[in-house]
Structures are given as structure tokens and as C-alpha cells.
Enzyme design. Structure first.
Site, PDB file in Angstrom:
ATOM      1  N   ASP A 147      -6.576  -3.549   4.855  1.00  0.00           N
ATOM      2  CA  ASP A 147      -7.826  -4.302   5.072  1.00  0.00           C
ATOM      3  C   ASP A 147      -8.891  -3.464   5.779  1.00  0.00           C
ATOM      4  O   ASP A 147      -9.732  -3.993   6.499  1.00  0.00           O
ATOM      5  CB  ASP A 147      -7.570  -5.592   5.877  1.00  0.00           C
ATOM      6  CG  ASP A 147      -6.464  -6.445   5.287  1.00  0.00           C
ATOM      7  OD1 ASP A 147      -6.544  -6.724   4.081  1.00  0.00           O
ATOM      8  OD2 ASP A 147      -5.528  -6.808   6.012  1.00  0.00           O
ATOM      9  N   HIS A 193      -8.935  -5.872  -2.970  1.00  0.00           N
ATOM     10  CA  HIS A 193     -10.071  -5.028  -2.594  1.00  0.00           C
ATOM     11  C   HIS A 193     -11.355  -5.808  -2.853  1.00  0.00           C
ATOM     12  O   HIS A 193     -11.631  -6.210  -3.983  1.00  0.00           O
ATOM     13  CB  HIS A 193     -10.047  -3.721  -3.392  1.00  0.00           C
ATOM     14  CG  HIS A 193      -8.970  -2.791  -2.951  1.00  0.00           C
ATOM     15  ND1 HIS A 193      -8.755  -1.557  -3.522  1.00  0.00           N
ATOM     16  CD2 HIS A 193      -8.038  -2.912  -1.969  1.00  0.00           C
ATOM     17  CE1 HIS A 193      -7.738  -0.965  -2.916  1.00  0.00           C
ATOM     18  NE2 HIS A 193      -7.290  -1.774  -1.983  1.00  0.00           N
TER      19      HIS A 193
END
EC number: 6.3.4.4
Length: 448
Positions: free
Chosen positions: A23, A51
Site C-alpha cells: 500500500d 493498485h
């Protein structure tokens, strides 16, 4: 310096890896770098990694397909190191094509990619339920069990779909084994053979035009002068070997995995870009030395941590789970830099720190009374780490959208400069917002 003014060398390869627990904002940076690449490659993981891209104010979340798909004319590759759910793949393709994105003419899938089947998902979810409070925190999408089958040499590959009789025979053998585990150990329903066979074979004709020898294509692309971008998923501290085991993912997330997971030689990797947020986050279970906030842990409820989570919109793009937050941990970052051979860093989400009175930086730990300047390898030792902080004056000015280093607030520059000093490696890019244009370029990864 604007990105368009950079003179990019042809035929170079850049690997983008996360240096934390995932992340880190890799999707945006891959999207930015794709302006200078002719191909983007996924080399590990599955659809457990999301993503997030913000392009022209529009949000797109990609789980399997490389981020380069948003750039017309860029080839996208899924390497043999990925575990593939055909159902998830075609769902993602459908969403992209509905938005007008050409996918199937530009997506190439390795014939050696291992498939995720329904029994992998059932096992994954059954195990997590059985662990109770001791759960690892998997996404329940079958990633781990699929990798287990791959290593045990019973995995079914994409290429097996094109030989239906052999596929059926091997599927039946696998189901005999896995259904025993499901019913006798995990206490859940068995997976039906015929239904699974029919479903999986129904994907064969749709997959076939995209299936190819990806390793050969990548070699030929480089030989023809094409730049390639290798897009890592998750983060180094979740790596199956180098992460905070057992609170890790099921694949190798480090830069070296690009060679095995895509079929390219190590000497072909010219530059390794390590992505790090200006603070740390983690999803699920596992030790986190610089942690400030965890919604599920009453002992970790510091207001500043909640502010980082709120301002940074720290919720998993795939799971929706709230992320745990903490100060940037450079001792952990150094571990990632060493493992990956990082050439330069990209600092993301600097703008989330705007407005804070002070900013802290974890530069080491105290473990059992001893000073440690590098993240330990064992989870039990990491859990005993007491962070050692340096404190910096914050900045009240907004950094959102700044594109030049000299225009950053002085205190922000001081913070970044200290990160470089302690990490022992340059910061080559800084992200100052979610849009691809909100980026400061100091050294170009394709030019170094």
C-alpha cells in the site's frame, strides 16, 4: 525539471517494489513511469493486491492487470510468477473495456502461470476461519493455497486448459486431495468436480489469444530497444522469505523475484525503485514497531495515528479493511533497501503530513535493552522492538501538487533530507498528491 524534458535511454528495465508492508502507492508511480516504457510486467502475487490510479480525477483500481493498461499502445504482461484467477481476470477486463480501455489486444499471459481454482479459495477461507484470533489476515482469495500447489508440483497452469482430458484427470486427483482437507479437517463443503471442470474449461477459448511465451517476448522487446517496467505487488516486509514471517504473503515481493517471476536475467534489471510512504501502514496481523493506530487494538489508539489514517484514506483497495498506521520506520526501510538493492527511493503521500505540529522518524529500536538499527528478521523479536525516534518540526504549508523540490516547505525538505541521510540512499521522486502529475522528479529511473 519536467518529465517530458528527460531524455530516456532505450532498452532499459526498471523494477518498482514496495519497501514497507504494501500500500505504498506503487500504482501511481508505475502509471507515471509508464510514459517512458513500452511494456509493464506483473511478476508475482495475484488479485489480492490492488493498485489505485487517479488519472484526470478518475479513480481506477487494478488487481491483476498491470497499471500500464491505462496507457494506449503499452504492452502488459502477466508473468509465470503470478497466480491467476480467470474469473477475477475477466471481471477486470470487462470493467476496463466498459470504460473504453483496449485490453485483450495488449495483454499477454505466460503459459506457465499457475491457476487459482475454487478449492484454493475454499481452503484459504476455511483456514482463516479455523485460526480465529490467530488468523494471519489473508484476503481469502486463494492466493496462498495456489502457491502451495505450485510448490508441491500439483498446480494446474494456464497451458493445461488447452489439453482438456489431461486437465480433467489432474483436476480430479487434486480434488480428491483437497476435498479430504475441506470436509475432514476444515469441516466445510466439498468442491464439485464437474462444476469446477466446466467452469475452468469455459475460460480456455477466451484466454488462448492472450497466452504466450512471456519470457521470450520480454527478451525480444528489450533486444528491439523497448523499455520495460516491472511492477511489484505487496511490499518487501510481506515477502514470504524476508518479511515478518508468518504474517506475510505467499510470494516473493522483492526485486529479485522479477527475474524468476517473469523469466528475465538478473543483469537485465538496470534500476530498482523503492516506494515508501512518508509514514507507515499495515493491514491485518503482525508486528509493527512504529504503530500509532489500530482500530482493532484499544492499546493503539493515538489521535495522530487516526489522523494519518483519515487524511491518507487508509483503507485497503481490495479488502476495504482499515489500515494500521505509524511513523515512518527507517530501520525497516534500510532492511528493504539492502534486500532489494534499491537504486533510489520514491516518497509518496508527503502531503498527508501537512499541518502536523511535529513529525517523528523511527531511526532504530531498543530490543531487550540493546540498540538495534536494522529491522530484525524474526516476528517475535520485531514485536519486542521499542522505537527510537527523532522529532522534526512540522509544516503548515500545503505540499499538494508541488512539482519542484525547492518549492517544498523548508521543514518538509529537512525531513526528506534526513530520511535520505539515515537510509543511506537518495530520494529520486516525491509524490505530493494522488494524480500522476503531482510528482517531483529529482533523478529519472530510466535515465540513471
Amino acid at each position: 525539471m519536467s518529465a517530458s524534458a528527460v531524455n530516456v535511454n532505450p532498452g532499459r528495465n526498471v523494477v518498482v517494489v514496495g519497501t514497507q508492508w504494501g500500500d505504498e502507492g506503487k500504482g501511481k508511480i508505475v502509471d507515471w513511469l509508464t510514459d517512458h516504457a513500452q511494456g509493464v510486467v506483473r511478476f508475482q502475487g495475484g488479485h489480492n493486491a490492488g493498485h489505485t490510479l487517479i488519472i484526470g480525477g478518475k479513480k481506477t483500481i487494478l488487481r491483476l492487470i498491470p497499471s500500464g493498461i491505462m496507457h494506449p499502445g503499452v504492452a502488459c504482461y502477466i508473468g509465470n510468477g503470478v497466480v491467476l484467477s480467470p474469473e477475477a481476470l475477466f471481471k477486470e477486463i470487462g470493467e476496463l473495456e466498459a470504460a473504453g480501455v483496449d485490453v485483450q489486444n495488449r495483454l499477454f499471459i505466460s503459459e506457465a502461470t499457475t491457476l487459482i481454482l475454487p478449492y484454493h479459495i475454499a481452503i484459504d477461507q476455511g483456514r482463516e476461519a479455523r485460526r480465529g484470533a490467530g488468523k494471519i489476515g489473508t484476503t481469502g482469495r486463494g492466493i496462498g493455497p495456489a502457491y502451495e500447489d505450485k510448490v508441491a508440483r500439483r498446480g494446474l497452469r494456464v497451458q493445461d486448459l488447452f489439453e482438456p482430458e489431461t486437465f480433467a484427470e489432474r483436476l480430479r486427483e487434486n480434488l480428491d486431495y483437497h476435498n479430504f482437507v475441506l470436509t475432514q479437517y476444515l469441516g466445510v463443503a466439498a468442491v464439485d468436480f464437474q462444476q469446477t471442470l466446466d467452469t475452468m474449461l469455459s475460460y480456455a477459448d477466451r484466454l488462448k489469444p492472450m497466452v504466450t511465451d512471456v519470457s521470450r517476448r520480454l527478451y525480444d522487446a528489450n533486444a528491439a530497444g523497448s523499455n520495460l517496467l516491472f511492477e511489484g505487488a505487496q511490499g518487501t516486509l510481506l515477502d514470504i522469505d524476508h518479511g515478518t514471517y508468518p504474517y506475510v504473503t505467499s510470494s516473493n515481493c522483492v526485486a529479485g523475484a522479477a527475474t524468476a517471476g517473469a523469466g528475465v536475467g538478473p543483469q537485465k534489471l538496470n534500476y530498482i525503485l523503492g516506494i515508501t510512504k512518508a509514514y507507515c501502514t499495515r493491514v491485518g496481523s503482525g508486528p509493527f514497531p512504529s504503530e500509532l493506530y489500530d482500530a482493532d487494538n484499544a492499546a493503539r489508539q493515538e489521535a495522530i495515528g487516526l489522523e494519518l489514517a483519515t487524511v491518507g484514506k487508509e483503507f485497503g483497495s481490495v479488502t476495504g479493511r482499515p489500515r494500521r498506521t505509524g511513523w515512518l520506520d527507517v530501520a525497516a526501510l534500510r532492511r528493504s533497501i539492502q534486500i532489494n538493492g534499491v537504486s533510489g527511493l520514491c516518497m509518496t503521500k508527503l502531503d498527508v503530513l501537512d499541518g502536523l505540529d511535529e513529525v517523528k522518524l523511527c531511526v532504530g529500536y531498543t530490543v531487550d535493552g540493546n540498540h538495534v538499527d536494522l529491522l530484525p528478521r524474526g516476528s517475535s523479536e520485531v514485536a519486542r522492538c521499542e522505537p527510537v525516534y527523532e522529532t522534526f518540526a512540522g509544516w503548515k504549508e500545503s505540499t499538494v501538487g508541488i512539482k519542484e523540490w525547492d518549492k517544498l516547505p523548508a521543514n518538509a525538505r529537512a525531513y526528506l533530507s534526513r530520511v535520505q541521510e539515515v537510509a543511506g540512499i537518495p530520494i529520486d521522486m516525491v509524490s505530493t498528491g494522488p494524480d500522476r502529475d503531482e510528482t517531483i522528479l529529482l533523478r529519472h529511473p530510466f535515465k540513471v
